[in-house]
Design an enzyme around this catalytic site. Structure first.
Site, PDB file in Angstrom:
ATOM      1  N   ASN A  11       0.865  -1.182   0.000  1.00 12.83           N
ATOM      2  CA  ASN A  11       0.000   0.000   0.000  1.00 12.83           C
ATOM      3  C   ASN A  11       0.899   1.228   0.000  1.00 12.83           C
ATOM      4  OD1 ASN A  11      -1.791   2.056   0.505  1.00 12.83           O
ATOM      5  ND2 ASN A  11      -2.306   1.406   2.594  1.00 12.83           N
ATOM      6  N   LYS A  13       0.090   4.261  -0.191  1.00 13.88           N
ATOM      7  CA  LYS A  13      -0.548   5.421   0.475  1.00 13.88           C
ATOM      8  C   LYS A  13      -0.375   6.693  -0.365  1.00 13.88           C
ATOM      9  CE  LYS A  13       0.219   3.227   4.900  1.00 13.88           C
ATOM     10  NZ  LYS A  13       0.058   3.341   6.322  1.00 13.88           N
ATOM     11  N   HIS A  97      -9.652   0.965   5.018  1.00 14.07           N
ATOM     12  CA  HIS A  97      -8.370   1.109   5.718  1.00 14.07           C
ATOM     13  C   HIS A  97      -8.572   2.002   6.945  1.00 14.07           C
ATOM     14  CE1 HIS A  97      -4.217   2.203   6.542  1.00 14.07           C
ATOM     15  NE2 HIS A  97      -3.854   1.183   5.794  1.00 14.07           N
ATOM     16  N   GLU A  99      -6.891   4.280   8.179  1.00 12.34           N
ATOM     17  CA  GLU A  99      -6.641   5.717   7.974  1.00 12.34           C
ATOM     18  C   GLU A  99      -7.862   6.382   7.357  1.00 12.34           C
ATOM     19  OE1 GLU A  99      -2.975   5.277   5.815  1.00 12.34           O
ATOM     20  OE2 GLU A  99      -1.962   4.669   7.658  1.00 12.34           O
ATOM     21  N   GLU A 169      -5.756  -5.569  10.458  1.00 14.84           N
ATOM     22  CA  GLU A 169      -4.760  -4.526  10.670  1.00 14.84           C
ATOM     23  C   GLU A 169      -5.032  -3.831  11.996  1.00 14.84           C
ATOM     24  OE1 GLU A 169      -2.758  -3.277   6.802  1.00 14.84           O
ATOM     25  OE2 GLU A 169      -4.410  -1.908   7.129  1.00 14.84           O
ATOM     26  N   GLY A 175       2.073   1.649  10.958  1.00 13.59           N
ATOM     27  CA  GLY A 175       3.018   2.760  10.873  1.00 13.59           C
ATOM     28  C   GLY A 175       3.714   3.084  12.176  1.00 13.59           C
ATOM     29  N   SER A 215       3.052  -2.768  10.406  1.00 14.16           N
ATOM     30  CA  SER A 215       4.506  -2.805  10.610  1.00 14.16           C
ATOM     31  C   SER A 215       5.132  -4.142  10.215  1.00 14.16           C
ATOM     32  CB  SER A 215       4.856  -2.424  12.059  1.00 14.16           C
ATOM     33  OG  SER A 215       4.431  -1.109  12.338  1.00 14.16           O
TER      34      SER A 215
HETATM   35  C1  PEP Z   1      -0.994  -0.190   6.032  1.00 19.92           C
HETATM   36  O1  PEP Z   1      -0.960   0.945   5.616  1.00 19.92           O
HETATM   37  O2  PEP Z   1      -1.923  -0.925   5.690  1.00 19.92           O
HETATM   38  C2  PEP Z   1       0.066  -0.656   6.907  1.00 19.92           C
HETATM   39  C3  PEP Z   1      -0.038  -1.852   7.416  1.00 19.92           C
HETATM   40  O3  PEP Z   1       1.132   0.202   7.123  1.00 19.92           O
HETATM   41  P1  PEP Z   1       2.520  -0.184   7.839  1.00 19.92           P
HETATM   42  O4  PEP Z   1       3.033  -1.432   7.182  1.00 19.92           O
HETATM   43  O5  PEP Z   1       3.401   1.000   7.583  1.00 19.92           O
HETATM   44  O6  PEP Z   1       2.251  -0.391   9.295  1.00 19.92           O
END
Ligand code: PEP
Length: 253
Positions: A11, A13, A97, A99, A169, A175, A215
């Protein structure tokens, strides 16, 4: 062996100009060699989808968008319809997601409408679910996951649910560098699969791919992927550099 094809998705972003996105894609094309037993997906920003789609010609890497609207067209300034994404070659669209839930007011209701719209066009939603740190600390993780699944799948037929990819997630892991332990992730994934068996049927539950996101890095991907109910990864930060994403795609397990 579960028989579920692992899916490793990056992703991107709100990163990368068109040129930067194509350059990363070219590095991935040169670096990823294992496609026989794993599926690889990239989700560039909308502005780079067309150029990345062209650069993907002849490559097994698949294209995803990061969001969509639920209407097929109309006066919705700034929005993108599922058919427009399909037209660009998107096989997948990330939906819900955290976010988007957190910063853009996405709700289980709007997520459900997106799911319906995407499935109608044979686009595969990558549906994200996950609890916040406060919810985990309050012991509410499984209830939150159950509620998010119920909301997103409202009114869908078993066959439609069977076409979805899920991503667990945990919001506190996205992040932050604080990855869920393999045991925490496995517990959530197994719970999700059990819920799907109860609510739909065993075939749906056993066939659906549940990715872990939060992460994921080269250093932790192998132990995460060794868990029986983890079928892939949705990767943010570590997908922005070819070396780390190539190593993640090359997980050993
Ligand atoms: C994500 O944006 O779905 C995500 C898991 O980000 P990160 O790997 O940076 O934690």
């Amino acid at each position: 062996m579960s028989g579920r094809m692992p899916l490793m998705a990056g992703n991107w972003k709100m990163y990368f100009t068109v040129g930067e996105a194509v350059a990363l894609l070219e590095e991935l094309k040169g670096g990823i060699s294992r496609f026989d037993d794993r599926e690889v997906v990239v989700a560039p920003p909308f502005t780079a989808l067309s150029a990345v789609a062209s650069a993907l010609a002849g490559s097994p890497i698949r294209l995803a968008a990061q969001n969509c609207h639920w209407e097929s067209q109309g006066a919705y300034t700034g929005e993108i319809a599922p058919a427009m994404l399909k037209d660009l070659g998107c096989r997948y669209v990330i939906v819900g997601h955290s976010e988007r839930r957190q910063y853009f007011g996405e709700t289980d209701g709007s997520i459900n409408r997106k799911m319906v719209a995407l499935l109608a066009l044979e686009i595969v939603p990558i549906l994200c679910v996950g609890e916040t740190l406060e919810q985990r600390q309050a012991g509410e993780t499984l209830r939150i996951l159950a509620d998010q699944l119920t909301g997103a799948f409202e009114g869908l037929k078993d066959e439609e649910v069977g076409r979805v990819v899920l991503a667990y997630e945990p919001v506190w892991a996205i992040g932050t560098g604080h990855t869920a332990t393999p045991e925490q992730a496995q517990e959530a994934h197994a719970f999700i699969r059990d819920r799907l068996a109860d609510r739909f049927n065993n075939e749906v539950a056993n066939g659906i791919r549940i990715l872990y996101g939060g992460s994921v890095k080269p250093e932790n991907v192998d132990t995460l992927m060794a868990q029986p109910d983890i079928d892939g990864a949705l990767v943010g930060g570590a997908s922005l550099k070819s070396a780390s994403f190539v190593r993640i795609v090359d997980f050993v397990g």
